[in-house]
Motif scaffolding. Structure first.
Motif, mmCIF file in Angstrom:
data_model
loop_
_atom_site.group_PDB
_atom_site.id
_atom_site.type_symbol
_atom_site.label_atom_id
_atom_site.label_comp_id
_atom_site.label_asym_id
_atom_site.label_seq_id
_atom_site.Cartn_x
_atom_site.Cartn_y
_atom_site.Cartn_z
ATOM 1 N N MET A 1 0.885 -1.510 -0.524
ATOM 2 C CA MET A 1 0.025 0.271 -0.398
ATOM 3 C C MET A 1 0.747 0.970 0.242
ATOM 4 S SD MET A 1 -1.780 0.263 3.348
ATOM 5 C CE MET A 1 -0.559 0.631 5.217
ATOM 6 N N ALA A 2 2.773 1.171 0.504
ATOM 7 C CA ALA A 2 2.935 2.318 0.412
ATOM 8 C C ALA A 2 3.889 2.921 -0.929
ATOM 9 C CB ALA A 2 4.089 2.649 2.140
ATOM 10 N N ALA A 3 4.188 1.693 -1.171
ATOM 11 C CA ALA A 3 4.370 2.020 -2.552
ATOM 12 C C ALA A 3 3.746 2.302 -3.550
ATOM 13 C CB ALA A 3 5.257 0.070 -2.753
ATOM 14 N N LEU A 4 2.191 2.037 -3.587
ATOM 15 C CA LEU A 4 1.211 2.129 -4.713
ATOM 16 C C LEU A 4 1.214 4.080 -4.666
ATOM 17 C CD1 LEU A 4 -0.887 1.141 -6.748
ATOM 18 C CD2 LEU A 4 -2.559 1.497 -4.434
ATOM 19 N N TYR A 5 1.154 4.448 -3.785
ATOM 20 C CA TYR A 5 0.693 5.896 -3.225
ATOM 21 C C TYR A 5 2.288 6.442 -3.210
ATOM 22 C CZ TYR A 5 -0.431 10.148 -1.298
ATOM 23 O OH TYR A 5 -0.861 11.000 -0.274
ATOM 24 N N ILE A 6 3.381 6.019 -3.190
ATOM 25 C CA ILE A 6 4.549 6.187 -3.484
ATOM 26 C C ILE A 6 4.612 7.157 -4.988
ATOM 27 C CG2 ILE A 6 7.108 6.218 -2.326
ATOM 28 C CD1 ILE A 6 6.751 5.201 0.123
ATOM 29 N N PHE B 1 2.299 6.518 -7.608
ATOM 30 C CA PHE B 1 2.044 7.848 -7.906
ATOM 31 C C PHE B 1 2.488 9.269 -7.611
ATOM 32 C CE2 PHE B 1 0.117 4.078 -8.737
ATOM 33 C CZ PHE B 1 -0.654 4.146 -10.791
ATOM 34 N N GLY B 2 2.503 9.292 -6.193
ATOM 35 C CA GLY B 2 2.990 10.633 -5.927
ATOM 36 C C GLY B 2 4.077 10.798 -6.238
ATOM 37 N N LEU B 3 5.165 10.078 -6.880
ATOM 38 C CA LEU B 3 6.484 10.567 -6.831
ATOM 39 C C LEU B 3 5.775 11.163 -8.724
ATOM 40 C CD1 LEU B 3 8.484 8.456 -5.398
ATOM 41 C CD2 LEU B 3 8.745 10.283 -5.431
ATOM 42 N N ILE B 4 4.793 10.126 -9.661
ATOM 43 C CA ILE B 4 4.787 10.702 -10.897
ATOM 44 C C ILE B 4 4.691 12.282 -10.642
ATOM 45 C CG2 ILE B 4 3.603 10.184 -12.930
ATOM 46 C CD1 ILE B 4 3.685 7.380 -11.948
ATOM 47 N N VAL B 5 3.413 12.420 -10.111
ATOM 48 C CA VAL B 5 2.483 13.776 -9.815
ATOM 49 C C VAL B 5 3.538 14.372 -9.311
ATOM 50 C CG1 VAL B 5 0.965 15.205 -8.809
ATOM 51 C CG2 VAL B 5 0.229 12.660 -9.003
ATOM 52 N N ILE B 6 4.634 14.286 -8.999
ATOM 53 C CA ILE B 6 5.363 14.888 -9.123
ATOM 54 C C ILE B 6 7.087 15.529 -9.904
ATOM 55 C CG2 ILE B 6 7.540 15.749 -6.859
ATOM 56 C CD1 ILE B 6 6.624 14.778 -4.974
ATOM 57 N N VAL B 7 7.068 14.569 -10.350
ATOM 58 C CA VAL B 7 7.919 14.465 -11.142
ATOM 59 C C VAL B 7 6.986 15.078 -12.719
ATOM 60 C CG1 VAL B 7 9.045 12.876 -13.003
ATOM 61 C CG2 VAL B 7 9.431 12.219 -10.917
ATOM 62 N N MET B 8 5.845 15.036 -12.963
ATOM 63 C CA MET B 8 4.798 15.989 -13.960
ATOM 64 C C MET B 8 5.145 17.317 -13.544
ATOM 65 S SD MET B 8 1.673 12.908 -14.328
ATOM 66 C CE MET B 8 0.883 13.890 -15.623
ATOM 67 N N ASP C 1 7.234 6.306 7.645
ATOM 68 C CA ASP C 1 5.467 7.245 7.724
ATOM 69 C C ASP C 1 5.663 9.384 7.204
ATOM 70 O OD1 ASP C 1 2.771 7.323 9.646
ATOM 71 O OD2 ASP C 1 3.597 8.896 9.650
ATOM 72 N N THR C 2 6.548 9.651 8.384
ATOM 73 C CA THR C 2 6.340 10.585 7.870
ATOM 74 C C THR C 2 7.576 11.905 7.292
ATOM 75 O OG1 THR C 2 6.219 11.049 10.211
ATOM 76 C CG2 THR C 2 6.927 13.298 9.345
ATOM 77 N N ILE C 3 8.751 11.442 7.129
ATOM 78 C CA ILE C 3 9.821 11.620 6.362
ATOM 79 C C ILE C 3 9.298 11.049 4.903
ATOM 80 C CG2 ILE C 3 11.786 12.020 5.679
ATOM 81 C CD1 ILE C 3 11.190 13.023 8.440
ATOM 82 N N ILE C 4 8.510 10.502 4.381
ATOM 83 C CA ILE C 4 8.589 9.986 3.086
ATOM 84 C C ILE C 4 7.004 9.890 2.625
ATOM 85 C CG2 ILE C 4 8.656 7.672 1.421
ATOM 86 C CD1 ILE C 4 10.715 6.464 2.676
ATOM 87 N N VAL C 5 6.369 9.060 3.584
ATOM 88 C CA VAL C 5 5.140 9.319 2.623
ATOM 89 C C VAL C 5 3.766 10.542 3.020
ATOM 90 C CG1 VAL C 5 2.680 7.887 3.120
ATOM 91 C CG2 VAL C 5 4.658 6.718 3.828
ATOM 92 N N VAL D 1 3.192 16.792 -3.371
ATOM 93 C CA VAL D 1 2.067 17.151 -4.020
ATOM 94 C C VAL D 1 1.149 17.746 -3.954
ATOM 95 C CG1 VAL D 1 -0.098 15.508 -5.097
ATOM 96 C CG2 VAL D 1 1.940 14.249 -4.311
ATOM 97 N N VAL D 2 0.716 18.177 -3.012
ATOM 98 C CA VAL D 2 -0.187 19.413 -2.545
ATOM 99 C C VAL D 2 0.341 21.276 -3.616
ATOM 100 C CG1 VAL D 2 -1.167 21.051 -1.264
ATOM 101 C CG2 VAL D 2 -2.214 18.682 -0.891
ATOM 102 N N LEU D 3 2.037 20.794 -3.009
ATOM 103 C CA LEU D 3 2.386 22.340 -2.926
ATOM 104 C C LEU D 3 2.622 22.345 -4.432
ATOM 105 C CD1 LEU D 3 5.022 22.681 -0.406
ATOM 106 C CD2 LEU D 3 2.962 23.963 -0.870
#
Length: 457
Positions: free
Chosen positions: A222-227, A229-236, A315-319, A326-328
């Motif tokens: 579950m962490a890998a899935l979210y991380i 997709f989150g990283l892809i948004v950041i890279v985009m 939990d905090t430093i990564i997720v 992503v928000v910023l």
């Protein structure tokens, strides 16, 4: 009704006070004391700790006694701390207190690493076997045996009782938030609650061994899935990333006063929001993790304690950081309407329906894994307070609280939860500070012994 409202107002006022400076002083002050007593373990030995945790996630050759592998214990504790808050609440601090709050969330996490390390070490040092022959431990056992005497017994009782009282409504609240994403996929809340209850019962009734087996597969997935997709948004949106970091650091010490407030008040609000959210998301200082870690197979308490540092990093430093970035990089943070939905909107903009589905699945899995583990925590509080039979009864009660999520609405649960959680954190941190001398001894015992630490002199 009037009396009830008056009582709620009193609890709300006390809660708001507790979760202001008092909790920050207890958490950050206590964490700083522990950081000094353990000789800045989370910084000095970081490469070794990363190798022992991230590097050995799937290792099975661990010596020592226990019921589950070190990573299974860590993944159970992590299942409880990685929750909906990582996707919804962590980024919302940016809207409430400004981007600088992210920096203070990191600082709280850095200090929290030492706290969680310490909680787990003591949890293992003072663990014992219950009447079923399983290892049990946690702050209640630590205070009863470590502090000893009447004071230790009273503190053990309080920390366990408050925690049990906090968990029960929390289970229902978590179920409501797990049902949310399923409603988007077309299931009614009642059916969702029934499905969640069945899944929780299947796992929770297998005891810590089954919980460990499920969470060690579920949490990385579950962490890998979210991380991912989150990283892809950041890279985009990579062109905006340097600006996002610049904004976090520049506003960390120089917050824009929100409409008419003073800069001093804005600064205090920002530090408070970041630090409180940091603790809330990684559970350092709550004393919850040792209930899972006390079951781990380990040759030395400090070796298992390193997994506490691993958990806060994950939990905090990564997720949480991925959520914040992503928000910023995607969102107009002056628009308050986006507060709870910014990450979901960003995923949707990047991936369409798939993005919405990923958020729904992530939220569901994050919350489901949390419920499974806090049902176990609830059982362990009942067991500590009144014996294994009552513990098993509390497990049943906790499972009933899951199904309630299909039928009740909880307007005021948040306040009550924060109130009881505040009491847990205070009792736990006071006990930890009292036992900080032992932390020093045990940390030195590990890092000065070449048998455990190859770099020992």
């Amino acid at each position: 009704a009037f009396r009830m409202k008056a009582l709620l107002d009193i609890i709300t006022n006390i809660t708001n006070f507790i979760w202001g400076w008092p909790i920050l002083i207890a958490l950050l002050g206590g964490g700083i004391i522990i950081t000094f007593r353990t000789n800045f373990v989370q910084l000095r030995y970081l490469p070794f700790i990363l190798k022992q945790t991230f590097g050995k996630m799937f290792a099975s050759d661990v010596g020592g006694e226990g019921s589950v592998s070190p990573f299974q214990a860590a993944s159970a504790a992590l299942a409880s701390s990685i929750g909906a808050a990582n996707i919804v609440v962590a980024p919302s601090i940016i809207f409430v207190a400004g981007p600088g709050a992210v920096f203070w969330m990191w600082m709280a996490a850095l200090i929290g690493q030492a706290t969680k390390f310490a909680e787990i070490i003591l949890g293992i040092k003072y663990r014992e076997k219950n009447s079923d022959g399983e290892f049990v431990g946690g702050p209640a056992y630590t205070f009863k045996k470590g502090i000893g005497g009447t004071l230790g017994k009273v503190m053990g009782f309080l920390v366990s009782f408050f925690f049990m009282i906090e968990i029960l409504p929390s289970i229902t609240l978590q179920t409501i938030s797990a049902a949310g994403p399923l409603e988007k996929l077309g299931l009614s809340r009642t059916i969702s609650a029934v499905v969640i209850t069945i899944l929780v019962v299947l796992v929770a009734y297998g005891g810590i061994k089954r919980i460990g087996q499920v969470t060690e597969k579920l949490v990385p997935f579950m962490a890998a899935l979210y991380i991912l997709f989150g990283l892809i948004v950041i890279v985009m949106n990579i062109s905006k990333l340097p600006g996002a970091f610049a904004l976090i650091f520049s506003s960390a010490f120089n917050p824009k006063a929100i409409a008419g407030g003073t800069t001093g008040a804005a600064f205090a609000a920002m530090v408070k929001a970041g630090a409180a959210r940091g603790c809330y998301s990684n559970e350092a200082g709550m004393g919850s993790a040792p209930y899972a870690h006390a079951t781990a197979i380990t040759d030395h308490p400090v070796r298992q304690g390193m997994w506490g540092i691993f958990e806060v990093i994950a939990d905090t430093i990564i997720v949480c950081t991925i959520s914040a970035l992503v928000v910023l990089v995607t969102t107009d943070i002056t628009n308050q309407d986006l507060k709870g939905i910014a990450v979901e909107r960003a995923f949707n903009a990047a991936f369409g329906q798939i993005g919405t589905a990923v958020i729904a699945i992530s939220l569901f899995l994050f919350v489901l894994s949390t419920i499974i583990v806090i049902v176990f925590y609830c059982e362990k509080q009942g067991e500590y307070l009144f014996g294994t039979a009552v513990g098993k009864m509390m497990r049943l009660v906790a499972c009933i609280m899951v199904i309630l999520g299909g039928f009740v609405s909880f307007e005021n649960a948040g306040t009550f939860l924060d109130f009881t959680l505040g009491l847990v954190v205070f009792t736990n941190m006071i006990g930890m500070i009292m036992l900080s001398g032992e932390l020093k001894e045990m940390t030195e015992d590990f890092f000065k012994n070449p048998k455990y630490y190859p770099g020992a002199k």
